[in-house]
Design an enzyme around this catalytic site. Structure first.
Site, PDB file in Angstrom:
ATOM      1  N   THR A  61       0.903  -1.147   0.083  1.00  0.00           N
ATOM      2  CA  THR A  61      -0.037   0.018   0.054  1.00  0.00           C
ATOM      3  C   THR A  61       0.788   1.293   0.081  1.00  0.00           C
ATOM      4  OG1 THR A  61      -1.619  -1.274   1.324  1.00  0.00           O
ATOM      5  CG2 THR A  61      -1.602   1.348   1.554  1.00  0.00           C
ATOM      6  N   THR A 104       0.474   0.959   7.381  1.00  0.00           N
ATOM      7  CA  THR A 104       0.492  -0.043   6.248  1.00  0.00           C
ATOM      8  C   THR A 104       0.739  -1.618   6.937  1.00  0.00           C
ATOM      9  OG1 THR A 104       1.706  -0.705   4.280  1.00  0.00           O
ATOM     10  CG2 THR A 104       2.869   0.362   5.729  1.00  0.00           C
ATOM     11  N   GLY A 105       0.118  -2.732   6.257  1.00  0.00           N
ATOM     12  CA  GLY A 105       0.337  -4.011   6.557  1.00  0.00           C
ATOM     13  C   GLY A 105      -0.796  -4.700   6.316  1.00  0.00           C
TER      14      GLY A 105
HETATM   15  N1  ASP Z   1      -3.066  -2.284   4.910  1.00  0.00           N
HETATM   16  C1  ASP Z   1      -3.518  -2.732   3.524  1.00  0.00           C
HETATM   17  C2  ASP Z   1      -4.580  -3.755   3.385  1.00  0.00           C
HETATM   18  O1  ASP Z   1      -4.870  -4.373   4.386  1.00  0.00           O
HETATM   19  C3  ASP Z   1      -2.562  -3.428   2.935  1.00  0.00           C
HETATM   20  C4  ASP Z   1      -1.044  -2.840   3.015  1.00  0.00           C
HETATM   21  O2  ASP Z   1      -0.612  -1.812   3.675  1.00  0.00           O
HETATM   22  O3  ASP Z   1       0.004  -3.118   2.143  1.00  0.00           O
HETATM   23  O4  ASP Z   1      -5.608  -3.591   2.543  1.00  0.00           O
END
Ligand code: ASP
Length: 300
Positions: free
Chosen positions: A183, A233-234
Site C-alpha cells: 500500500t 500499512t500492513g
Molecule cells: N493495509 C493494506 C490492506 O490491508 C495493505 C497494505 O498496507 O499493504 O489492505
C-alpha cells in the site's frame, strides 16, 4: 496561524522492499512542490499518493494487486486533514487514481463510498474507466499463486485452505496463496501547522472478493487531527483490530515522543505480520516498520 516548518513522510508499503525508496522520494518531492506552490497539506499528500499510484511497482492504482481470480481489482483509498476533510472509497474498480476519487467523495454528503456506487460516483466526477493491468501485477499474482501452491502461509495466522473454503469469486480457486502488502501513504505537516494524510491500496493479498482493509477506515489505516497525522500499512485485519492510526495519534496528542508512539504501535501487531507506520506531529516526523519497507522524508 503562525508559520510552522513543514514535514513530509511517505511510505511504499510494509514489506515492499527498501529498493523501492526512489519511488517514495519522487512522491515526497511531488508533495514538497505542492507545498512550495502554497497548496495545503491535503493537496500535498494527494500529490504524493498519485505519484505512487502511477508507479506500477506499488500495490495501488495502476499496480494494484489482482484478486485471487487473476482478474478482479478492488482498491481502497482515503484522505483526511486537520481542517475537517475526511473521505474515502472502498472496493472501487476501474479507475486510475483511487485517491482522487476519495478526495471527490468529500464533495458528496458522505464520508465513504464502496463498490459499484463508488465506481458510478467516480464516473460522475469525471474519472474515466481504467483497466490497465501491468505485467508486474500479473507476475506478482502468479508468484503469489505459486507460493500458495507450496502451502506457504499466505497471511500471518491464516492458512491457504481458508481462501479456498470461502472462495467467493466466480469459477474455482486456481491455487492450493501468499501475502503481499505495498500500500502507499503520505503524511504532511504544512506551513500553517495543519496536518494531512492520504493512502491508497490494491489491498493486502490474498483476499476474498469484497474484502475491505484498513486503508479506507478512519482511525485504522489513517488519522489526522490537530496534534498530527498517522498512516499505517500492513495486514489490514491486524491494523483494524488495533485501530492502529488513532491509537498512535492519541499517544502523540498526549505528549508521548513520536518515535516511542510508533514503537508502541508496532508492538501491538504480531511480529510476523509485516507492518509499517508513518507520522508527523507539531515538532517531529518519523517512520518505523518490522520488515523491509520503502520510506522517504523531507523536512523544511
Ligand atoms: N493495509 C493494506 C490492506 O490491508 C495493505 C497494505 O498496507 O499493504 O489492505
Amino acid at each position: 496561524m503562525q508559520a510552522a516548518s513543514s514535514a513530509i513522510v511517505v511510505h511504499g508499503g510494509a514489506g515492499a522492499g527498501e529498493e523501492l525508496s526512489d519511488g517514495c522520494r519522487c512522491a515526497a518531492e511531488a508533495a514538497a512542490q505542492a507545498l512550495a506552490r502554497g497548496e495545503q497539506g491535503l493537496a500535498a499528500v494527494i500529490a504524493a499518493v498519485v505519484v505512487l499510484e502511477d508507479d506500477e511497482r506499488f500495490n495501488a492504482g495502476t499496480g494494484a494487486a489482482l484478486g485471487l481470480d487473476g482478474k478482479t481489482i478492488e482498491m481502497d483509498a482515503s484522505v483526511m486533514d486537520s481542517r475537517g476533510t475526511l473521505s474515502a472509497v472502498a472496493a472501487l474498480r476501474s479507475v486510475k487514481n483511487p485517491v482522487l476519487v476519495a478526495r471527490d467523495v468529500a464533495r458528496s454528503p458522505h464520508v465513504l463510498l464502496a463498490g459499484e456506487g463508488a465506481q458510478r460516483y467516480a464516473r460522475l466526477m469525471g474519472h474515466a474507466p481504467y483497466d490497465v493491468v501491468p505485467e508486474t501485477a500479473r507476475r506478482r499474482h502468479w508468484e503469489l499463486l505459486e507460493k500458495m501452491g507450496t502451502c506457504e502461509q499466505p497471511m500471518a495466522g491464516v492458512d491457504n485452505i481458508e481462501f479456498a473454503r470461502f472462495w467467493n469469486y466466480g469459477g474455482q480457486p486456481g491455487f492450493d496463496a501468499p501475502q503481499g502488502c505495498d500500500t502507499v501513504g503520505a503524511v504532511v505537516r504544512d506551513a500553517d501547522g495543519h496536518f494531512a494524510v492520504a493512502g491508497s491500496t490494491g489491498g493486502s493479498a490474498p483476499s476474498l472478493l469484497g474484502r475491505v482493509g484498513d486503508t479506507p477506515l478512519i482511525g485504522c489505516g489513517f488519522y489526522a487531527g490537530p496534534a498530527g497525522a498517522v498512516a499505517a500499512t500492513g495486514i489490514g485485519e491486524y491494523i483494524i483490530r488495533n485501530m492502529l492510526a488513532i491509537t498512535v495519534y492519541h499517544w502523540i496528542a498526549a505528549g508521548v515522543d513520536l518515535h516511542l508512539a510508533l514503537q508502541r504501535g508496532l508492538a501491538l501487531v504480531p511480529p510476523d505480520a509485516s507492518t509499517g507506520l508513518i507520522a508527523v506531529s507539531k515538532t517531529q516526523a518519523g517512520w518505523l516498520a518490522n520488515s523491509s519497507t520503502p520510506f522517504a522524508h523531507i523536512q523544511d
